[in-house]
Design a protein around this motif. Sequence first.
Motif, PDB file in Angstrom:
ATOM      1  N   LEU A 172      40.032  37.786  45.287  1.00 15.92           N
ATOM      2  CA  LEU A 172      41.082  38.567  44.637  1.00 15.92           C
ATOM      3  C   LEU A 172      41.032  40.042  45.032  1.00 15.92           C
ATOM      4  O   LEU A 172      42.067  40.682  45.209  1.00 15.92           O
ATOM      5  CB  LEU A 172      41.002  38.415  43.111  1.00 15.92           C
ATOM      6  N   ARG A 185      44.315  39.204  47.290  1.00 17.27           N
ATOM      7  CA  ARG A 185      45.130  38.739  46.165  1.00 17.27           C
ATOM      8  C   ARG A 185      46.514  38.273  46.612  1.00 17.27           C
ATOM      9  O   ARG A 185      47.028  37.259  46.135  1.00 17.27           O
ATOM     10  CB  ARG A 185      45.261  39.848  45.117  1.00 17.27           C
ATOM     11  N   GLY A 195      46.250  35.177  44.366  1.00 12.10           N
ATOM     12  CA  GLY A 195      46.459  35.618  42.982  1.00 12.10           C
ATOM     13  C   GLY A 195      47.090  34.516  42.139  1.00 12.10           C
ATOM     14  O   GLY A 195      46.648  34.219  41.015  1.00 12.10           O
ATOM     15  N   HIS A 247      44.752  31.652  41.493  1.00 14.38           N
ATOM     16  CA  HIS A 247      43.826  31.977  40.411  1.00 14.38           C
ATOM     17  C   HIS A 247      44.467  31.698  39.054  1.00 14.38           C
ATOM     18  O   HIS A 247      43.867  31.035  38.193  1.00 14.38           O
ATOM     19  CB  HIS A 247      43.414  33.455  40.531  1.00 14.38           C
TER      20      HIS A 247
END
Length: 664
Positions: free
Chosen positions: A101, A105, A126, A129
């Motif tokens: 990240l 990201r 990102g 995640h």
Amino acid sequence: MAEASQGGKTGQSLSGQVATTSGQAAVAALPAVDSPQDYERLYRHSTCEGEAFWAEQARCIDWLRPFEQVKNVSYATEDLHIRWYEDGLLNVCVNCVDRHLATRRDKTAILWQGDAPADTRSISYGELHTQVCRLANGLQAQGIDSGDRVVIYMPMVPEAVFAMLACARIGAVHSVVFGGFSANALADRIIDCGAKMVITADAGVRGGKSIPLKANVDAALARAGTECVDAVLVLERSGADIAWQAGRDIWYHELVARQADRHSAAGVGAEHPLFVLYTSGSTGKPKGLQHCSGGYLVYAAATFRYVFDYREDDVYWCTADIGWITGHSYVVYGPLANGATTVMFEGVPNYPDLGRFGQIIDRYRVSLFYTAPTAVRTLMSDADAALAGSGRDSLRLLACAGEPINPGVWRWYSDAFGNGRCPVIDTWWQTETGGVMIAPLPKATALKPGSATRPFFGIEPQLVDANSDILTGAADGHLVILDAWPGQARTIWGDHQRFIDTYFSTHPGMYFTGDGARRDADGDYWITGRVDDVLNVSGHRLGTAEIESATVSHPAVAEAAVVGFPHPIKGEAIYIYATPVAGIEANTELTAELCAWVRKELGPVATPDRVQWTPGLPKTRSGKIMRRILRKIAADDFASLGDTSTLAEPGVVEELIAGRLNRA
Ligand code: WTA
């Protein structure tokens, strides 16, 4: 337990920045492998100072508690154990997602291409995640704990990767079952691993056809009973009509909608199981190979980096389904551990047309491409169509795995598909090995069409004879691996003795691959194929014993034997010899019915290609079926059948030859 909390700034730096810097710095500090001398030097280091080498590689991933003990292995059958980094603590998902990240990201993690050409998605690290955290929270809300098993039976969609990573994040053990397996095969796997949850989709879409995944799960659970599975998570993929069992079935989108975007990930011990993946052996039911968290990830990440000569700006595409080990290690874990962009394809090479692979390569500017020889042969079968509509000039490396690639196919792949500009990396490995074992390295190995060439770092292959004596120089024998490596399977789920018997007893003190190989005068390896009763059909491993038991479960079949025969596209195809029960007349309807039966029992991957009805099978006087003879007849190569004097009824052979189904 160590926490890689996502909750606030501190947590962010723990699982993100701090981690990222250490792993990346370790990668940057590794020596380059740009020449044959570099390879020789690092190979020598990796085998002479194995623990030092594997410690250096392990520092390329992030540990929540660093390991001190690198290796703890015994291949002795009375005390067989394989442990790497055992006092280290890590989270595989944090390594594949969170730690990128800080620097990546917005980089694309998954480039998804649906079955229909217009259907595409791009998922950044990102976004990955967020999605994985939501699902991890959802799984925990459903009561899934560390160590619980979750079966994933899904199409090739990003949610399948989210599911694998969410399991890894909470320490649950995933077992991905290929969508081409039947409800029965799925039930066997659910029962064997004692799954608590199944994650599936309403239906899969492949080559324009619908695959009734949810209906198969329903049928599997009807057979498996409700003892273990108490929840089925269903992704809406196709909108197909499905049956719904209230209290058990949950919509994926409803579950994740209720969850937070952040999830606090705990570390697990390096030896904590990451997944169980079933594969066929020569006897009995499929075995669940158990892979661990730390060593597996280190190995998947290292092999990905070296074998594909991976660079940060590459767009990498491996066409394997996540239901196979190639999908685990080289669609998901290897690439994501390295922060790569991995292309994920839902469809098949010939839909809507045979130019599909090339079109996808052009669309995404794919630079590294990894597929199976059977796919290359499919393309070659109509080369003009396969090459039409694409230039494939973004490619810089081509690779293949899963079965032998013959030199003609290798050359076409290199010259026509790759425009003569790319090395072809033929990678030999297995579900059991976790990652690539023998393969050329792009800048360091002289390529030979048809040869997997040299061992990867830390891998010591050898050839042995029937007495387990090591053969030196140019030779032909059983392929064994002398010492352990971090990525190897640790055991067979629930049956450690079978693990020992299968892999460490034939040639004591060594890992036996089940393959035969030849080593040439230069020291390069040429895999000659299985030496046991395992078939390789379109790159899929199938045990003849499983197909036989599916065949004889048909009420009209008294006895059956299954062998493979050479097939121009599939590599190997399924040939069944079957004896009908007394009083039943075998005809074409019965043949069609039997093929449908086996397909239903095991799944479309195991559809028989030939069924020869016969009043008897060639057996020794002690009742053993002589498969060697059956293989020769199936291959239409019966001039030299060898010694048939031990047969109980030699006349059977004449009859089988007269009725053979493959004729030049
Ligand atoms: C065969 C697939 C020749 C081999 C990664 C092995 C190969 C089995 C090659 C494992 C190759 C795999 N050349 N044969 N490059 N790669 N094989 O477990 O017989 O699905 O034992 O793993 O495929 O199949 P599996």
